[in-house]
Design an enzyme around this catalytic site. Sequence first.
Site, PDB file in Angstrom:
ATOM      1  N   ILE A 233      46.005  34.326  47.952  1.00  0.00           N
ATOM      2  CA  ILE A 233      45.562  34.381  46.554  1.00  0.00           C
ATOM      3  C   ILE A 233      45.843  35.750  45.940  1.00  0.00           C
ATOM      4  CG2 ILE A 233      43.133  35.050  46.766  1.00  0.00           C
ATOM      5  CD1 ILE A 233      44.452  32.191  44.590  1.00  0.00           C
ATOM      6  N   LYS A 234      45.776  36.810  46.736  1.00  0.00           N
ATOM      7  CA  LYS A 234      46.087  38.148  46.229  1.00  0.00           C
ATOM      8  C   LYS A 234      47.558  38.218  45.823  1.00  0.00           C
ATOM      9  CE  LYS A 234      46.151  42.543  45.309  1.00  0.00           C
ATOM     10  NZ  LYS A 234      45.554  43.725  45.798  1.00  0.00           N
ATOM     11  N   LEU A 235      48.442  37.653  46.636  1.00  0.00           N
ATOM     12  CA  LEU A 235      49.858  37.668  46.294  1.00  0.00           C
ATOM     13  C   LEU A 235      50.143  36.833  45.040  1.00  0.00           C
ATOM     14  CD1 LEU A 235      51.416  37.439  49.864  1.00  0.00           C
ATOM     15  CD2 LEU A 235      51.209  39.467  48.407  1.00  0.00           C
TER      16      LEU A 235
END
Length: 180
Positions: free
Chosen positions: A172-174
Site C-alpha cells: 500500500i505504501k508503494l
Amino acid sequence: MAGKKIGFIGLGAMGRGLVGNLIRKGFDVAVWDIAPAAVDAQVAKGAKRGESIAALARDCDVICTMVPDAPDVKRAALGDDGIIAGAHPGLIYVDFSTVDPTTSRTVGAALAEKGVRMLDSPVGRGVPEAEAGTVTFMVGGDAKTLEEVRPILEAMSSEIMHIGDLGAGTTIKLVNNYLA
C-alpha cells in the site's frame, strides 16, 4: 509494551525523529547505525548505545529498522551480524523502511524460523512529522502482533492502519507513492 526494550537501527532523517519520540515518551531504547555520530546524538538524548545489530536483537524485545532500501533491510535482518544472528523466540521485528513486499515476506519467513514475528510498517508523511510524532504507519502482518507493539507505534504516530498480511504495508505504501 511497558518495560519492553526496543532496539532501533537506522538513524537518518526519519529514524532519528522516530527514536526521538520514543525517548521523549520514556521508552527504553538502544540504537545502532553505520554512522557513529548518529548514534552519539541519540545517546546524548537518552538512548543506549547498541554494540551491534545482533547484540540489539539478543538484548531487546522489539527491534525496529528504518533504513534506505531493500538490500539494507536484508543486511540488517539476515546479515552475519544481523537480527537473525541474535534472534530469540518472542522477538518482534518492525521494519519501517519503504521496500518491496517480496523483501518483507522473504525476511519475515527467514526470521520466523528463529521464532521472530515481523511486521512491515512503512511510514507515511515526512521528516517534520517524524519529529512531531505524527507519521502514519501502514502495517502488514499479524493483527495480534500489531496489538502488542501498538503502544510503541502510537508514541511515534498519529495514525496506524492495519492493511493485512506481511507485505501488505509495503504494497500500500508503494501504491500511495505512485499515486502521489
